[in-house]
Design a protein around this motif. Sequence first.
Motif, short mmCIF file in Angstrom:
data_model
loop_
_atom_site.label_atom_id
_atom_site.label_comp_id
_atom_site.label_asym_id
_atom_site.label_seq_id
_atom_site.Cartn_x
_atom_site.Cartn_y
_atom_site.Cartn_z
N LEU A 1 5.97 5.85 -12.02
CA LEU A 1 6.33 4.55 -11.49
C LEU A 1 7.57 4.05 -12.19
N GLU A 2 8.41 3.34 -11.46
CA GLU A 2 9.63 2.81 -12.08
C GLU A 2 9.28 1.84 -13.20
N VAL A 3 8.32 0.96 -12.94
CA VAL A 3 7.87 0.00 -13.95
C VAL A 3 6.37 -0.18 -13.78
N PRO A 4 5.66 -0.57 -14.85
CA PRO A 4 4.25 -0.95 -14.68
C PRO A 4 4.16 -2.23 -13.85
N LEU A 5 2.96 -2.52 -13.38
CA LEU A 5 2.77 -3.67 -12.50
C LEU A 5 1.51 -4.41 -12.89
N GLU A 6 1.59 -5.74 -12.90
CA GLU A 6 0.40 -6.54 -13.19
C GLU A 6 -0.37 -6.84 -11.92
N PHE B 1 -0.10 1.38 -14.62
CA PHE B 1 0.96 2.12 -15.29
C PHE B 1 1.14 3.48 -14.61
N GLY B 2 2.35 4.02 -14.70
CA GLY B 2 2.60 5.35 -14.20
C GLY B 2 2.32 6.40 -15.25
N GLY C 1 -5.15 10.01 -2.72
CA GLY C 1 -5.56 8.63 -3.00
C GLY C 1 -4.50 7.64 -2.55
N ALA C 2 -4.51 6.48 -3.15
CA ALA C 2 -3.58 5.41 -2.79
C ALA C 2 -3.45 4.45 -3.95
N LEU C 3 -2.34 3.74 -3.97
CA LEU C 3 -2.16 2.65 -4.93
C LEU C 3 -1.62 1.44 -4.19
N VAL C 4 -1.84 0.27 -4.76
CA VAL C 4 -1.34 -0.97 -4.20
C VAL C 4 -0.55 -1.70 -5.27
N ALA C 5 0.73 -1.95 -4.97
CA ALA C 5 1.61 -2.74 -5.84
C ALA C 5 2.30 -3.75 -4.94
N TRP D 1 0.84 -1.20 0.00
CA TRP D 1 0.00 0.00 0.00
C TRP D 1 0.88 1.25 0.00
N GLU D 2 0.56 2.18 -0.87
CA GLU D 2 1.31 3.43 -0.94
C GLU D 2 0.34 4.60 -1.03
N GLU D 3 0.53 5.57 -0.14
CA GLU D 3 -0.29 6.78 -0.18
C GLU D 3 0.19 7.70 -1.30
N LEU D 4 -0.77 8.28 -2.03
CA LEU D 4 -0.49 9.26 -3.06
C LEU D 4 -0.89 10.65 -2.56
N ASP D 5 -0.63 11.68 -3.35
CA ASP D 5 -1.04 13.03 -2.95
C ASP D 5 -2.53 13.08 -2.68
#
Length: 443
Positions: free
Chosen positions: A269-274, A281-282, A134-138, A128-132
């Motif tokens: 993002l450094e790389v996209p994630l499945e 994607f970033g 929202g949030a994303l999960v990778a 889990w990563e907080e964004l400005d």
Amino acid sequence: MSPKNRIAPPAAGLGASTSADPYLPAHGNGGYEVRHYDLKLDWRYGGRLSGRARITAVATAALTGFSLDLGTFRVDRVLVGGKPVRYTHGSGKLRVRAPVPAGAEFTVEIRYTGVPRAIRSHWGDVGWEELDEGALVASQPIGAPSWFPCNDHPADKASYRIAVTAPSPLTVVANGELVSSHAGAGATTWIYDQPEPTATYLVTVQIGRYGLAALPGATVPQRIAVPGRLATAAARDFGRQDQMMSAFEELFGPYPFPAYGVVVVDEDLEVPLEAQALSIFGANHVDGRRGHERLVAHELAHQWFGNSLTIASWQDIWLNEGFASHSEWLWSEVSGADPARAHAARWWARLAALPQDLLVADPGVRRMFDDRVYRRGALTLHALRTVLGDVPFFALLREWTATHRHGTVTTAQFTALAERHSPRPLAPFFTAWLHTPTLPPLP
């Protein structure tokens, strides 16, 4: 569907709190197999998350207790079969004291609150990563416990229902079909259903100011969630994804899920994630010129290789990344750009100039995501295609994806199946390409 690969036997009646995975034994637990996760999450500005996880599992042996992977949350309550039970929580493990007979199905419910914190790993912080806003999960490979209690090992796949409540200006995207969204007083609840068996690291939640739109999809419905400022560029960058889908269905067999989604986060993002039936994607992967189209192909290919067919152990990561990297070359070939053999020749020359100290089929935990695993894995497949010929090679891939659809796989299973498609023994070939550090010559 191939059967689940048992992770670890229980010890002395208490489900083992390790997975026996040779690379990441601290993640995953023995003594049971999960059938379903029902997650109910409430996320608010400031990053606080309140969660209720209801997990349905089956005991693989008689248990006096079991463990789950869970990060740094406050656990408020644990119920087994609807009744409160004793538990301890620390060092990433929730240990539950509750007897379960061998073969019995049981339900555990966990209530927890806190600010999710990413899991530290050899490859940086994951989960889990907080964004400005929202949030994303990778989560690949061990980030899932950063936001929900789970049996965090790829061999234990389960279905999911994910309900997320977030402030109404924001959109929530998660795995599976959007069942409903209900707006309340300042917040909206989004409910997603993912019935296909899914590994924990492939489960995701994306929260942000996204517009939702359809992408071209003749055979498989496709959608995109994208910030408004990137919508026009993204429409071009993902505009040939439907052609990729058709090409990959012909080469690999039917797409394994009902639909496919893409999320473009408003961050680099450094790389996209499945994720399962979804890729992330970033903003830096969107340029309006299809400058990162090989990555679009790579993430789409993971829906077959990695998501439907999931590795039973992390040491077999080449079965994910080598296949997806090889798919970049296949898309280049079928789309009229450079043929796969040209990509293979270039990458062979690059790898030949690098240290010859990595085993593709067992790279070591710190080098799981080394680019040589990706590219030499792809070269292995291209070399196999050259040795077998196109007709047997693609017949092999289609049988591979059909036989193990929504299951787990190993390198030994792939090499054994390849032998059935070859008129001569392939053991020397696979020894050279997968189990020997020195890069073989291209056939």
